[in-house]
Write an enzyme that holds these catalytic residues in place. Structure first.
Site, PDB file in Angstrom:
ATOM      1  N   GLU A  55       7.438  -1.593   6.454  1.00 22.69           N
ATOM      2  CA  GLU A  55       8.076  -0.362   6.612  1.00 22.69           C
ATOM      3  C   GLU A  55       9.446  -0.503   6.004  1.00 22.69           C
ATOM      4  O   GLU A  55      10.026   0.433   5.120  1.00 22.69           O
ATOM      5  CB  GLU A  55       8.280   0.181   8.067  1.00 22.69           C
ATOM      6  N   ASP A  59      10.333   1.790   2.666  1.00 28.56           N
ATOM      7  CA  ASP A  59      11.286   2.573   2.761  1.00 28.56           C
ATOM      8  C   ASP A  59      12.237   2.676   1.673  1.00 28.56           C
ATOM      9  O   ASP A  59      12.708   3.519   0.916  1.00 28.56           O
ATOM     10  CB  ASP A  59      12.167   2.620   3.832  1.00 28.56           C
ATOM     11  N   GLU A 127       5.500   4.621   5.388  1.00 28.32           N
ATOM     12  CA  GLU A 127       6.496   3.848   4.641  1.00 28.32           C
ATOM     13  C   GLU A 127       5.890   2.233   4.267  1.00 28.32           C
ATOM     14  O   GLU A 127       5.984   1.551   3.314  1.00 28.32           O
ATOM     15  CB  GLU A 127       7.783   3.823   5.133  1.00 28.32           C
TER      16      GLU A 127
END
Length: 246
Positions: A55, A59, A127
């Site tokens: 993640e 991101d 993400e």
């Protein structure tokens, strides 16, 4: 332990192919991307597997790809416009809706304690999937998927341009709601004759968040506010969703 998801690799292969348009190479990366931290898999006392690291990577990759796409699509627009547009595309509310639309929510592995799982698990999983695609296929392929299969197919960019979001006002409302101390700290960064550049830093509870530079204090506040809104992620985005519904 796993409420959602396919148990067989071939089914996950098929799902990834249908959603993103390619067959995954390293299927483990996608399995990991869909494993929420509530369903952390303990390999040893020191090694615990969930999608948190992916993640984090995803991101950063998503932000970079969207920023590059907007930079090329709007060659005459300033930083403030580009920052606001990026925020409109990658904010948690948009990502949560996107995941539900794509059917990714059904693939996420979570614990049976559904009530304890945060509402933003969908955006987090997306993400993480971006991070998995990047590691599996590389930047060029990841960018192609995000631009062609996500942005162009599921976002109306012209409509997003017309939507005005006052991020400074949102920050002020959110800080009042959460009883946080919010400060926009301005300083003159450069001055030569009448030409000036101002730097504005957003401070929340004495902690520095984003900063921006512009030729007016108002312009710098606008950019810094949009950047801060992106950084706040779950808390501010949930407040915004409730505010719109209310």
């Amino acid at each position: 332990m796993e409420v959602f998801g396919f148990s067989k690799n071939k089914e996950l292969y098929r799902a990834i192919k249908n959603i993103f348009g390619f067959r995954p190479g390293n299927i483990f990366l996608y399995q990991l991307a869909l494993r929420h931290r509530s369903a952390t898999m303990k390999i040893s006392p020191r090694i615990k597997l969930s999608n948190e690291r992916l993640e984090y990577l995803g991101d950063a990759m998503l932000g970079a790809i969207v920023a590059e796409y907007l930079f090329k699509k709007f060659p005459l627009k300033d930083e403030g416009f580009l920052t606001e547009m990026r925020s409109k595309i990658v904010n948690r509310e948009q990502l949560n809706k996107l995941v539900s639309k794509l059917g990714i929510e059904e693939l996420i592995y979570v614990t049976n304690a559904r009530q304890n799982v945060p509402k933003n698990l969908c955006g987090d999983a997306f993400e993480a999937l971006v991070g998995a695609i990047y590691l599996d296929k590389g930047y060029a392929a990841c960018r192609k998927v995000i631009v062609n299969r996500i942005i162009k197919m599921h976002y109306d960019i012209d409509e997003l341009v017309s939507v005005h979001v006052n991020y400074k006002s949102l920050l002020l409302e959110w800080s009042q709601y959460e009883k946080n101390k919010l400060e926009f700290r301005a300083s003159t960064l450069f001055q030569k004759g009448r030409a000036r550049q101002y730097k504005v830093e957003v401070i929340i509870d004495d902690f520095p968040y984003a900063s921006a530079v512009d030729y007016t204090i108002r312009g710098a506040e606008k950019i810094a506010s949009a950047k801060t809104w992106e950084m706040l992620e779950e808390t501010a985005q949930e407040f915004y969703s409730q505010k719109r519904k209310g």
